[in-house]
Design an enzyme around this catalytic site. Structure first.
Site, PDB file in Angstrom:
ATOM      1  CG  HIS A  56      48.506  64.176  64.930  1.00 15.53           C
ATOM      2  ND1 HIS A  56      47.713  64.842  65.833  1.00 15.53           N
ATOM      3  CD2 HIS A  56      47.769  63.119  64.500  1.00 15.53           C
ATOM      4  CE1 HIS A  56      46.546  64.234  65.936  1.00 15.53           C
ATOM      5  NE2 HIS A  56      46.557  63.179  65.138  1.00 15.53           N
TER       6      HIS A  56
ATOM      7  CG  ASP B 287      46.470  57.323  57.953  1.00 14.64           C
ATOM      8  OD1 ASP B 287      47.472  58.064  57.838  1.00 14.64           O
ATOM      9  OD2 ASP B 287      46.242  56.355  57.208  1.00 14.64           O
ATOM     10  CB  SER B 288      42.861  61.690  61.383  1.00 13.93           C
ATOM     11  OG  SER B 288      41.838  62.166  62.216  1.00 13.93           O
ATOM     12  N   GLY B 289      41.850  59.027  63.217  1.00 10.98           N
ATOM     13  CA  GLY B 289      40.773  58.070  63.425  1.00 10.98           C
ATOM     14  C   GLY B 289      41.213  56.628  63.496  1.00 10.98           C
TER      15      GLY B 289
ATOM     16  CE  LYS C 215      47.063  59.589  65.848  1.00 10.68           C
ATOM     17  NZ  LYS C 215      46.006  59.398  64.828  1.00 10.68           N
TER      18      LYS C 215
ATOM     19  CG  ASP D  63      45.711  66.328  69.258  1.00 10.18           C
ATOM     20  OD1 ASP D  63      45.602  65.681  68.196  1.00 10.18           O
ATOM     21  OD2 ASP D  63      45.379  67.518  69.363  1.00 10.18           O
TER      22      ASP D  63
ATOM     23  NE  ARG E 208      54.414  36.731  57.374  1.00  8.00           N
ATOM     24  CZ  ARG E 208      53.156  36.414  57.697  1.00  8.00           C
ATOM     25  NH1 ARG E 208      52.175  37.247  57.401  1.00  8.00           N
ATOM     26  NH2 ARG E 208      52.881  35.277  58.294  1.00  8.00           N
TER      27      ARG E 208
END
Length: 311
Positions: free
Chosen positions: A138, A154-156, A159, A177, A243
């Site tokens: 994904h 993560d979904s939402g 991306k 997707d 960093r």
């Protein structure tokens, strides 16, 4: 996945000398190619009939030195029901006995003007790509400054929106997707879209958009090597992120290790610009220019100078 002889003909622009009716029914199930040298002498103990048979100048010269009867006998034994096709390089003349053997066994005869070594490489590259085992992941695969970057998270997290912004900035979409990845070798990973999702991008609130139609052919790419993975995650106070850029995080896909960078996402941060910089910085490291190492060298030099001054 099997490759039909018709697919090979279309991809490499091969000439079909005989056997048009067999192109769709004959399937290539292995990426290995056979150069039938010993077989020309009649030695078939380790012959692999399921491989595509490639005839170059050496094989052709030996074949043409035979009598017509012997030539037919050798070719007839080479052409078996498992054999997908025979490819003749350099536009070499097709002997009559090859036609006869092909007719008797239902084998297609293909021809190319390309030199044997180049043709062998092109065929192997294509078959390796088609027959390699696929793994679906994904994410969004982008071509950024010629580097394949796999964006995950993560979904939402945004991306697809980030992919759209990168397209607007002149980069190319490979897949959204679902990304199908496969190993070309132990160190090279390639990715491509699922056919049903090719050139399409899904944006929440807008729906599915066709990048090819909206932004043109220069905004899409059919496949790309995966050289860098970016993982987007929500910024959280107290969470530690790299960093200095000296982290060595990797992910393994289809047995190939790919370097991965985690990028925190929060309101107001231009993620697409950060990903561009990450891609360019990764390429600079590959070329031997490491900003982190430069900083560490300068810091070490400064500490050494301060110690001398203190003395």
């Amino acid at each position: 996945m099997a490759v039909t002889v018709q697919m090979l003909v279309d991809r490499l622009k091969l000439n079909v000398i005989y056997g048009d009716e067999h192109l769709l029914s004959k399937r290539i199930t292995t990426a290995d190619i056979s150069r039938p040298g010993l077989e020309m002498t009649g030695y078939f103990d380790y012959y692999a009939p399921e491989r595509l048979q490639l005839v170059g100048m050496k094989e052709w010269s030996y074949l043409m030195a035979m009598t017509g009867h012997n030539r037919y006998q050798v070719l007839r034994e080479m052409f078996q029901k498992e054999t997908p096709a025979i490819v003749v390089a350099r536009d070499l003349e097709i002997p009559e006995e090859m036609y006869e053997a092909a007719k008797d066994t239902g084998i297609a005869i293909l021809q190319s003007k390309a030199p044997t070594s180049r043709l062998s490489g092109e065929v192997s590259w294509y078959l390796d790509s088609c027959l390699a085992e696929r793994t679906s992941v994904h994410g969004v695969l982008m071509d950024i400054y010629g580097m394949g970057v796999l964006i995950q998270g993560d979904s939402g997290i945004g991306k697809s929106e980030t992919g759209l912004e990168l397209v607007k900035r002149g980069h190319r979409l490979v897949a959204d997707d679902r990304v199908d990845v496969y190993a070309k070798d132990e160190e090279t990973l390639w990715g491509e879209p699922a056919e049903i999702l090719r050139h399409l991008l899904e944006i929440r609130g807008v729906g599915i958009i066709d990048i090819m139609s909206l932004y043109g052919a220069s905004a899409v790419k059919d496949s790309s090597q995966v050289q860098l993975a970016i993982y987007l995650e929500n910024f959280e106070t107290g969470k530690v992120f790299d960093r200095l850029g000296n982290g060595n995080e990797e992910i393994e896909l289809s047995g190939v290790k790919v370097p991965r960078i985690r990028i925190p996402v929060k309101t107001g941060r231009n993620v697409s610009v950060v990903i561009e910089a990450a891609a360019m910085n990764h390429r600079a490291k590959q070329m031997g220019f490491d900003a982190t190492q430069t900083f560490e060298d300068r810091l070490t030099h400064l500490i050494s100078q301060n110690e001398v001054n203190d003395d």
